[in-house]
Design a protein around this motif. Structure first.
Motif, PDB file in Angstrom:
ATOM      1  N   SER A  64      -7.589   4.774  -5.921  1.00 60.68           N
ATOM      2  CA  SER A  64      -8.616   4.039  -5.640  1.00 60.68           C
ATOM      3  C   SER A  64      -8.854   3.481  -4.320  1.00 60.68           C
ATOM      4  O   SER A  64      -9.845   3.219  -3.681  1.00 60.68           O
ATOM      5  N   MET A  65      -7.584   3.423  -3.492  1.00 62.84           N
ATOM      6  CA  MET A  65      -7.742   3.025  -2.059  1.00 62.84           C
ATOM      7  C   MET A  65      -8.431   4.193  -1.161  1.00 62.84           C
ATOM      8  O   MET A  65      -8.765   3.991  -0.113  1.00 62.84           O
ATOM      9  N   ALA A  66      -8.351   5.386  -1.756  1.00 63.30           N
ATOM     10  CA  ALA A  66      -8.822   6.530  -0.963  1.00 63.30           C
ATOM     11  C   ALA A  66     -10.471   6.192  -0.725  1.00 63.30           C
ATOM     12  O   ALA A  66     -11.059   6.812   0.008  1.00 63.30           O
ATOM     13  N   ASP A  67     -10.812   5.603  -1.867  1.00 62.81           N
ATOM     14  CA  ASP A  67     -12.359   5.355  -1.697  1.00 62.81           C
ATOM     15  C   ASP A  67     -12.752   4.509  -0.529  1.00 62.81           C
ATOM     16  O   ASP A  67     -13.978   4.598   0.031  1.00 62.81           O
ATOM     17  N   VAL A  68     -11.738   3.537  -0.010  1.00 62.03           N
ATOM     18  CA  VAL A  68     -12.048   2.795   1.155  1.00 62.03           C
ATOM     19  C   VAL A  68     -11.400   3.620   2.470  1.00 62.03           C
ATOM     20  O   VAL A  68     -11.277   2.811   3.557  1.00 62.03           O
ATOM     21  N   GLY A  69     -11.443   4.844   2.239  1.00 65.05           N
ATOM     22  CA  GLY A  69     -10.656   5.488   3.746  1.00 65.05           C
ATOM     23  C   GLY A  69      -9.086   5.552   3.907  1.00 65.05           C
ATOM     24  O   GLY A  69      -8.575   5.810   4.838  1.00 65.05           O
ATOM     25  N   ILE A  70      -8.270   5.013   2.777  1.00 64.37           N
ATOM     26  CA  ILE A  70      -6.819   4.903   2.742  1.00 64.37           C
ATOM     27  C   ILE A  70      -6.319   5.943   1.851  1.00 64.37           C
ATOM     28  O   ILE A  70      -6.277   5.918   0.645  1.00 64.37           O
ATOM     29  N   SER A  71      -6.011   7.074   2.678  1.00 67.31           N
ATOM     30  CA  SER A  71      -5.443   8.388   1.789  1.00 67.31           C
ATOM     31  C   SER A  71      -4.149   8.150   1.682  1.00 67.31           C
ATOM     32  O   SER A  71      -3.249   7.442   2.497  1.00 67.31           O
ATOM     33  N   ASP A  72      -3.305   9.258   1.193  1.00 68.97           N
ATOM     34  CA  ASP A  72      -2.179   9.326   1.073  1.00 68.97           C
ATOM     35  C   ASP A  72      -1.521   9.749   2.480  1.00 68.97           C
ATOM     36  O   ASP A  72      -0.425   9.092   2.688  1.00 68.97           O
ATOM     37  N   ASP A  73      -2.207  10.375   3.144  1.00 69.55           N
ATOM     38  CA  ASP A  73      -1.695  10.690   4.363  1.00 69.55           C
ATOM     39  C   ASP A  73      -1.498   9.464   5.266  1.00 69.55           C
ATOM     40  O   ASP A  73      -0.798   9.080   6.094  1.00 69.55           O
ATOM     41  N   PHE A  74      -2.662   8.687   5.049  1.00 69.54           N
ATOM     42  CA  PHE A  74      -2.689   7.345   5.851  1.00 69.54           C
ATOM     43  C   PHE A  74      -1.418   6.333   5.583  1.00 69.54           C
ATOM     44  O   PHE A  74      -0.625   5.966   6.453  1.00 69.54           O
ATOM     45  N   ILE A  75      -1.118   6.316   4.274  1.00 69.95           N
ATOM     46  CA  ILE A  75       0.093   5.650   3.550  1.00 69.95           C
ATOM     47  C   ILE A  75       1.199   6.343   3.953  1.00 69.95           C
ATOM     48  O   ILE A  75       2.341   5.757   4.634  1.00 69.95           O
ATOM     49  N   LYS A  76       1.298   7.522   3.920  1.00 70.35           N
ATOM     50  CA  LYS A  76       2.664   8.171   4.363  1.00 70.35           C
ATOM     51  C   LYS A  76       2.991   8.101   6.079  1.00 70.35           C
ATOM     52  O   LYS A  76       4.012   7.666   6.530  1.00 70.35           O
ATOM     53  N   SER A  77       1.807   7.960   6.646  1.00 72.18           N
ATOM     54  CA  SER A  77       1.952   8.066   8.179  1.00 72.18           C
ATOM     55  C   SER A  77       2.432   6.483   8.649  1.00 72.18           C
ATOM     56  O   SER A  77       3.425   6.483   9.402  1.00 72.18           O
ATOM     57  N   VAL A  78       1.960   5.544   7.788  1.00 71.99           N
ATOM     58  CA  VAL A  78       2.481   4.474   8.371  1.00 71.99           C
ATOM     59  C   VAL A  78       3.758   4.104   7.709  1.00 71.99           C
ATOM     60  O   VAL A  78       4.651   3.805   8.283  1.00 71.99           O
TER      61      VAL A  78
END
Length: 164
Positions: A96-110
């Motif tokens: 559901s976070m991907a809907d606002v531009g927060i993808s798995d890649d975003f999370i893993k990168s951080v």
């Protein structure tokens, strides 16, 4: 209406994000960027987990709830410590976070970059006067980890802050 973006800046010290937030707040006061919300993750070298803080002084349509920041930070920093059942539930939330531009890649990168001895500034902003923001931030040493800006917008931002 300008697009709102979530941007994550990583600093190589536990207090770098705090210092950068002061600059962003000043730019906001001068109407050179609209700061809707912000949160800081600071991870001192001697602590097992990071300390998080939401900028609670902001209110209004753009401000996010503590639940949003809690969920985001939970996804980023707690998944490795939980069992698979909870991991699956968190996976559904991450979707559901991907809907606002927060993808798995975003999370893993951080997660991979915000480690002991560092800090990160999470900004929800819009309407940045880019040349003024770049000028104000040019002496700060940080890495743009992630953003939900378009690829073109993010590339321009990265170029603006690239080492000369």
């Amino acid at each position: 209406m300008p697009t709102t973006s979530l941007t994550v800046l990583k600093f190589d010290s536990p207090d770098g994000a705090e210092e950068a937030l002061e600059v962003i707040e000043d730019l906001n006061q001068r109407q050179l960027i609209t700061l809707h919300d912000a949160a800081i993750v600071s991870w001192p070298e001697d602590k097992k987990k990071p300390k998080t803080r939401q900028l609670s002084s902001l209110t209004g349509a753009g401000a996010l709830t503590g639940a949003f920041w809690g969920l985001l930070f939970g996804l980023i920093f707690l998944i490795p410590f939980f069992g698979l059942a909870l991991g699956a539930a968190m996976g559904a939330l991450a979707g559901s976070m991907a809907d606002v531009g927060i993808s798995d890649d975003f999370i893993k990168s951080v997660r991979n970059k915000v480690t002991k001895g560092t800090s990160a500034l999470f900004l929800m902003t819009s309407g940045a006067v880019q040349d003024k923001v770049v000028e104000a931030m040019k002496d700060m040493d940080f890495e743009l980890i992630a953003s939900n800006l378009s690829k073109e917008q993010e590339e321009k931002l990265r170029e603006a802050f690239a080492d000369d």
